[in-house]
Motif scaffolding. Structure first.
Motif, PDB file in Angstrom:
ATOM      1  N   UNK A 123      61.328  47.703  47.779  1.00  0.00           N
ATOM      2  CA  UNK A 123      60.395  46.601  47.543  1.00  0.00           C
ATOM      3  C   UNK A 123      60.888  45.338  48.247  1.00  0.00           C
ATOM      4  N   UNK A 124      60.020  44.342  48.288  1.00  0.00           N
ATOM      5  CA  UNK A 124      60.361  43.080  48.962  1.00  0.00           C
ATOM      6  C   UNK A 124      61.600  42.432  48.326  1.00  0.00           C
ATOM      7  N   UNK A 125      61.671  42.395  47.004  1.00  0.00           N
ATOM      8  CA  UNK A 125      62.824  41.760  46.350  1.00  0.00           C
ATOM      9  C   UNK A 125      64.090  42.585  46.566  1.00  0.00           C
ATOM     10  N   UNK A 126      63.967  43.909  46.628  1.00  0.00           N
ATOM     11  CA  UNK A 126      65.140  44.741  46.927  1.00  0.00           C
ATOM     12  C   UNK A 126      65.641  44.450  48.343  1.00  0.00           C
ATOM     13  N   UNK A 127      64.721  44.272  49.277  1.00  0.00           N
ATOM     14  CA  UNK A 127      65.103  43.920  50.646  1.00  0.00           C
ATOM     15  C   UNK A 127      65.770  42.550  50.687  1.00  0.00           C
ATOM     16  N   UNK A 128      65.204  41.598  49.944  1.00  0.00           N
ATOM     17  CA  UNK A 128      65.780  40.251  49.882  1.00  0.00           C
ATOM     18  C   UNK A 128      67.208  40.302  49.347  1.00  0.00           C
ATOM     19  N   UNK A 129      67.413  41.062  48.273  1.00  0.00           N
ATOM     20  CA  UNK A 129      68.759  41.180  47.694  1.00  0.00           C
ATOM     21  C   UNK A 129      69.712  41.870  48.669  1.00  0.00           C
ATOM     22  N   UNK A 130      69.233  42.898  49.345  1.00  0.00           N
ATOM     23  CA  UNK A 130      70.071  43.634  50.301  1.00  0.00           C
ATOM     24  C   UNK A 130      70.475  42.763  51.480  1.00  0.00           C
ATOM     25  N   UNK A 131      69.634  41.790  51.846  1.00  0.00           N
ATOM     26  CA  UNK A 131      69.909  40.938  52.999  1.00  0.00           C
ATOM     27  C   UNK A 131      70.705  39.676  52.645  1.00  0.00           C
ATOM     28  N   UNK A 132      71.076  39.511  51.389  1.00  0.00           N
ATOM     29  CA  UNK A 132      71.884  38.351  51.018  1.00  0.00           C
ATOM     30  C   UNK A 132      73.213  38.384  51.771  1.00  0.00           C
ATOM     31  N   UNK A 133      73.741  37.214  52.101  1.00  0.00           N
ATOM     32  CA  UNK A 133      75.074  37.177  52.727  1.00  0.00           C
ATOM     33  C   UNK A 133      76.118  37.794  51.777  1.00  0.00           C
ATOM     34  N   UNK A 134      77.150  38.366  52.364  1.00  0.00           N
ATOM     35  CA  UNK A 134      78.178  39.052  51.560  1.00  0.00           C
ATOM     36  C   UNK A 134      78.794  38.141  50.494  1.00  0.00           C
ATOM     37  N   UNK A 135      78.953  36.843  50.815  1.00  0.00           N
ATOM     38  CA  UNK A 135      79.545  35.942  49.816  1.00  0.00           C
ATOM     39  C   UNK A 135      78.632  35.754  48.610  1.00  0.00           C
ATOM     40  N   UNK A 136      77.310  35.833  48.823  1.00  0.00           N
ATOM     41  CA  UNK A 136      76.359  35.757  47.689  1.00  0.00           C
ATOM     42  C   UNK A 136      76.387  37.063  46.904  1.00  0.00           C
ATOM     43  N   UNK A 137      76.396  38.190  47.618  1.00  0.00           N
ATOM     44  CA  UNK A 137      76.451  39.490  46.944  1.00  0.00           C
ATOM     45  C   UNK A 137      77.699  39.594  46.065  1.00  0.00           C
ATOM     46  N   UNK A 138      78.804  39.031  46.543  1.00  0.00           N
ATOM     47  CA  UNK A 138      80.064  39.096  45.803  1.00  0.00           C
ATOM     48  C   UNK A 138      79.962  38.399  44.445  1.00  0.00           C
ATOM     49  N   UNK A 139      79.069  37.416  44.328  1.00  0.00           N
ATOM     50  CA  UNK A 139      78.905  36.703  43.061  1.00  0.00           C
ATOM     51  C   UNK A 139      78.331  37.607  41.962  1.00  0.00           C
ATOM     52  N   UNK A 140      77.621  38.657  42.338  1.00  0.00           N
ATOM     53  CA  UNK A 140      77.030  39.584  41.367  1.00  0.00           C
ATOM     54  C   UNK A 140      78.054  40.578  40.814  1.00  0.00           C
TER      55      UNK A 140
END
Length: 116
Positions: free
Chosen positions: A2-19
């Motif tokens: 989905x669009x939001x899954x794509x948005x989350x997947x494309x987050x910069x690694x430093x943002x992903x690390x916050x999760x």
């Protein structure tokens, strides 16, 4: 995806690390919010004993998730709403999300969110 899954997947690694500390990764974050939306919807529909209390707790957790994601510098309420929208889209189309998370993992994540 989905669009939001794509948005989350494309987050910069430093943002992903916050999760990671709370959710493990962005995929588990997505599943957690999806399940929160599903639990809220099922509770509203089935009205089990003390359902109003349950709804209040579910909504408090959803609010905490929104605040936590906002603290990452992201639009927490929008992201949570987009994932809930995915759930409702699946619901009306009789689709079932392939959930790769145990109940124990879900409960552990919800406990972390509640303590945040």
């Amino acid at each position: 995806m989905t669009k939001i899954q794509e948005t989350l997947a494309m987050l910069p690694e430093e943002k992903k690390a916050l999760f990671v500390p709370t959710f493990g990764d962005v995929d588990k974050f997505y599943i957690t919010v999806y399940l929160i939306a599903r639990n809220e919807h099922v509770t509203e529909q089935e009205k089990p004993d003390r359902y109003q209390d349950r709804l209040q707790v579910i909504r408090q957790i959803r609010g905490k998730v929104e605040k936590l994601v906002s603290s990452f510098g992201l639009e927490g309420s929008e992201i949570v709403a987009d994932i809930a929208s995915d759930y409702f889209e699946d619901y009306v189309n009789y689709k079932e999300l392939n959930i790769r998370m145990t109940n124990e993992e879900f409960v552990d994540i919800v406990k972390k969110v509640a303590q945040a």
